[in-house]
Design an enzyme around this catalytic site. Structure first.
Site, PDB file in Angstrom:
ATOM      1  N   SER A  44       0.835  -1.254  -0.023  1.00 33.74           N
ATOM      2  CA  SER A  44      -0.200   0.097  -0.171  1.00 33.74           C
ATOM      3  C   SER A  44       0.804   1.323  -0.068  1.00 33.74           C
ATOM      4  CB  SER A  44      -1.082  -0.112   1.165  1.00 33.74           C
ATOM      5  OG  SER A  44      -0.126   0.040   2.350  1.00 33.74           O
TER       6      SER A  44
ATOM      7  N   SER B 133     -13.022  25.384 -29.109  1.00 35.83           N
ATOM      8  CA  SER B 133     -13.382  24.110 -29.610  1.00 35.83           C
ATOM      9  C   SER B 133     -12.507  24.204 -30.738  1.00 35.83           C
ATOM     10  CB  SER B 133     -14.967  24.218 -30.244  1.00 35.83           C
ATOM     11  OG  SER B 133     -14.790  23.309 -31.529  1.00 35.83           O
TER      12      SER B 133
ATOM     13  N   LYS C 285      -8.140   4.175   2.052  1.00 33.69           N
ATOM     14  CA  LYS C 285      -7.376   5.349   2.029  1.00 33.69           C
ATOM     15  C   LYS C 285      -7.389   6.012   0.554  1.00 33.69           C
ATOM     16  CE  LYS C 285      -4.259   3.026   4.906  1.00 33.69           C
ATOM     17  NZ  LYS C 285      -5.319   2.477   5.176  1.00 33.69           N
TER      18      LYS C 285
ATOM     19  N   TYR D  22     -10.171  -5.194  13.345  1.00 35.17           N
ATOM     20  CA  TYR D  22      -9.445  -4.749  12.180  1.00 35.17           C
ATOM     21  C   TYR D  22      -9.468  -5.927  11.174  1.00 35.17           C
ATOM     22  CZ  TYR D  22      -5.677  -3.423   8.780  1.00 35.17           C
ATOM     23  OH  TYR D  22      -5.019  -3.154   7.488  1.00 35.17           O
TER      24      TYR D  22
ATOM     25  N   LYS E  18     -16.775  29.122 -30.468  1.00 31.47           N
ATOM     26  CA  LYS E  18     -17.288  28.241 -29.030  1.00 31.47           C
ATOM     27  C   LYS E  18     -16.524  28.772 -28.145  1.00 31.47           C
ATOM     28  CE  LYS E  18     -19.203  24.417 -28.851  1.00 31.47           C
ATOM     29  NZ  LYS E  18     -20.643  24.154 -28.312  1.00 31.47           N
TER      30      LYS E  18
ATOM     31  N   THR F  85     -38.671  28.417 -10.518  1.00 34.27           N
ATOM     32  CA  THR F  85     -39.265  27.155 -10.178  1.00 34.27           C
ATOM     33  C   THR F  85     -39.499  26.239 -11.458  1.00 34.27           C
ATOM     34  OG1 THR F  85     -41.625  27.706  -9.924  1.00 34.27           O
ATOM     35  CG2 THR F  85     -40.166  28.028  -8.013  1.00 34.27           C
ATOM     36  N   HIS F  86     -39.134  24.992 -11.453  1.00 35.61           N
ATOM     37  CA  HIS F  86     -39.275  24.128 -12.366  1.00 35.61           C
ATOM     38  C   HIS F  86     -38.503  24.838 -13.691  1.00 35.61           C
ATOM     39  CE1 HIS F  86     -43.009  22.453 -10.690  1.00 35.61           C
ATOM     40  NE2 HIS F  86     -43.200  23.788 -10.191  1.00 35.61           N
TER      41      HIS F  86
ATOM     42  N   ASN G 109     -16.412  27.417 -24.322  1.00 36.48           N
ATOM     43  CA  ASN G 109     -17.202  26.422 -23.549  1.00 36.48           C
ATOM     44  C   ASN G 109     -17.024  26.476 -21.997  1.00 36.48           C
ATOM     45  OD1 ASN G 109     -18.282  25.088 -25.723  1.00 36.48           O
ATOM     46  ND2 ASN G 109     -16.588  24.014 -26.222  1.00 36.48           N
TER      47      ASN G 109
ATOM     48  N   GLU H 203     -18.443  22.296 -16.161  1.00 36.18           N
ATOM     49  CA  GLU H 203     -18.956  21.060 -16.585  1.00 36.18           C
ATOM     50  C   GLU H 203     -18.266  20.043 -15.747  1.00 36.18           C
ATOM     51  OE1 GLU H 203     -19.802  21.052 -20.834  1.00 36.18           O
ATOM     52  OE2 GLU H 203     -18.378  22.538 -20.543  1.00 36.18           O
TER      53      GLU H 203
ATOM     54  N   ASN I 157      -2.485  -1.436  14.021  1.00 34.10           N
ATOM     55  CA  ASN I 157      -3.776  -1.128  13.825  1.00 34.10           C
ATOM     56  C   ASN I 157      -4.211   0.114  14.312  1.00 34.10           C
ATOM     57  OD1 ASN I 157      -3.794  -3.616  12.499  1.00 34.10           O
ATOM     58  ND2 ASN I 157      -4.755  -4.880  14.347  1.00 34.10           N
TER      59      ASN I 157
HETATM   60  N1  ARG Z   1      -1.392  -0.785   5.585  1.00 30.21           N
HETATM   61  C1  ARG Z   1      -2.389  -1.400   6.595  1.00 30.21           C
HETATM   62  C2  ARG Z   1      -3.819  -0.583   6.412  1.00 30.21           C
HETATM   63  O1  ARG Z   1      -3.680   0.378   5.621  1.00 30.21           O
HETATM   64  C3  ARG Z   1      -1.960  -1.225   8.077  1.00 30.21           C
HETATM   65  C4  ARG Z   1      -2.263  -1.643   9.025  1.00 30.21           C
HETATM   66  C5  ARG Z   1      -1.890  -3.188   9.183  1.00 30.21           C
HETATM   67  N2  ARG Z   1      -2.445  -4.071  10.222  1.00 30.21           N
HETATM   68  C6  ARG Z   1      -1.941  -5.250  10.012  1.00 30.21           C
HETATM   69  N3  ARG Z   1      -2.556  -5.911  11.100  1.00 30.21           N
HETATM   70  N4  ARG Z   1      -1.663  -6.065   8.920  1.00 30.21           N
HETATM   71  O2  ARG Z   1      -4.584  -0.882   7.024  1.00 30.21           O
END
Ligand code: ARG
Length: 455
Positions: A20, A274, A322, A314, A280, A152-153, A282, A287, A107
């Site tokens: 990660s 454009s 994330k 957990y 144009k 309205t509408h 735009n 948007e 955790n």
């Molecule tokens: N990279 C993990 C997460 O984002 C961190 C926590 C990992 N904890 C574990 N017991 N593997 O959740």
């Protein structure tokens, strides 16, 4: 970091799905802050020596400098930001680094880092919303008298002022900011010290770390501390509602810059051309702001689905929290900034708006109200008479204000020429003096109230 009971390396696929660091590196500063507070606390309660603490703090400062310089070696082999920083700390200060993780688990560490990140995101959003409100106020003030049709509408309903219309958004964005503030208050408890899930046997001081990190206090249940992500869901809910408001204003800008409306113009800075149609201009930024809600609400939906049905406490599923939150807030922040830029940039076409304000028999209600006030007719009957007047005007191809008195008197004998005093858009808007109404004096009152609030 956890290889003690393993004799083989993870497979490439295990590594690929598990890693990660590519995205949770965005938690680096929060992770460092948490580690600093944790190390200081461990030393204070005597779990680590002050010498080790000093070495840890020094190493963490070096790491921070490396990150800021872009020189930090992020490595996939160390999985996530927590292990990357710990591994680097070991390289920099040696075995003392291994004491930092006493009475802590990834955790509670990730729960803390993420909460700190979301809390900052809420604060940033509040600041950006206030900047947008200031831009709206700056446009509303000189346009407190600028007439435009109220809809309205999407049909002309009653004349209002452009300032009043913009102030409607100031109210909506004000509630958005207060939703972020509410979410922040609720999330402002520190999960650090919950450790893996059950708490710690070490004499840790959770009040101390909570205070050092700007929390109101520690969380009260260790299982909840590592399992909860509702703070992120709540922040994304607030972000989604804010995106709804942004998309509505964006849609209005898209409409207003069309040749058909021509209520406003945007400068070259907020429009694009454009490649084929030379005429144009735009409103791409508007948007895109209109569309960004897909990402923001997508993030809310995505994270809701990740969290649904997860047993205590957990689970690795939660690593998927994330990217959703980062993507949602990235989209919101860019939208808020672009909208603030557009609002500051736009120029109202007052003549065009005023002309439109009188179209579509927009002062019909004023005629009905006049009949009630001046002739004592019940409103329902006045409504009927006015409907007939509109029909007649339509037949003659004129506005209500140009309908001959004789025609009006055919519909109700008590109508006098003083009725024409209420049939212009200007008189109509000025008459709506009730609290929060569109009369320019009322609009100015609200502008003043908001300016004081935001000062
Ligand atoms: N990279 C993990 C997460 O984002 C961190 C926590 C990992 N904890 C574990 N017991 N593997 O959740």
């Amino acid at each position: 970091m956890w290889g003690g009971r393993f004799s083989e390396k993870p497979s490439d696929l295990m590594q690929a799905i598990n890693v990660s660091i590519g995205f949770d590196r965005r938690l680096a500063m929060q992770d460092l802050a948490g580690s600093r507070a944790h190390a200081a606390m461990l030393a204070k309660v005597g779990v680590i020596s002050t010498k080790d603490e000093a070495a840890i703090q020094k190493g963490l400062s070096k790491i921070e400098a490396e990150i800021r310089k872009g020189a930090f070696p992020y490595r996939d082999e160390f999985e996530d930001i927590h292990l990357n920083i710990e591994a680097r700390l070991k390289e920099l200060i040696g075995p003392a680094a291994g004491r930092l993780h006493t009475a802590r688990s990834r955790n509670d560490q990730v729960a803390l880092d993420f909460r700190l990140w979301v809390r900052e995101a809420c604060d940033r959003s509040i600041g950006q919303i206030e900047a947008l409100q200031r831009a709206l106020l700056a446009k509303a003030e000189p346009n407190a008298d600028t007439l435009m049709p109220g809809f309205t509408h999407l049909q002309p309903a009653q004349p209002v002022t452009f300032g009043h219309h913009l102030m409607a958004y100031v109210e909506m964005f004000g509630r958005d900011a207060s939703r972020f503030a509410d979410a922040r208050t609720r999330m402002n408890e520190s999960p650090l010290g919950a450790a893996a899930l059950a708490g710690s046997p070490f004499p840790i001081d959770r009040q101390m770390t909570a205070k050092a990190l700007g929390f109101d206090g520690p969380t009260h249940n260790s299982l909840d501390s590592v399992a909860a992500r509702d703070f992120a869901l709540e922040a994304l809910s607030a972000a989604t509602i804010c995106s709804v408001h942004l998309s509505r204003l964006a849609e209005e800008i898209v409409l207003w810059v069309t040749p058909q409306f021509s209520f406003i113009t945007l400068s070259d800075a907020f429009t694009t051309g454009s490649s084929i149609m030379p005429q144009k201009k735009n409103p791409d930024a508007a948007e895109l702001v209109r569309a960004k809600i897909g990402r923001v609400m997508g993030a809310l939906t995505g994270l809701t689905l990740v969290m649904k049905g997860l047993p205590m406490t957990y689970s690795k599923d939660m690593q998927e929290d994330k990217e959703q939150v980062f993507a949602g807030f990235d989209a919101l922040e860019l939208s808020l900034a672009a909208m603030t830029g557009m609002v500051a940039d736009l120029t109202p076409n007052a003549a065009r708006m005023e002309a439109a304000a009188g179209s579509g028999y927009s002062t019909a209600t004023d005629l009905a109200d006049w009949l009630v006030r001046e002739t004592g007719l019940p409103f329902r009957e006045a409504h009927h008479v006015t409907g007939a007047a509109v029909k007649r005007a339509e037949k003659l191809g004129v506005g209500l204000a140009d309908l001959p008195l004789a025609d009006l008197q055919k519909l109700n004998a008590n109508i006098t020429k003083s009725v024409y005093g209420v049939l212009t858009p200007k008189a109509s808007a000025a008459s709506r003096k009730s609290y929060g109404g569109t009369a320019p004096a009322q609009v100015r009152k609200q502008i003043k109230r908001w300016k004081e609030k935001l000062a």
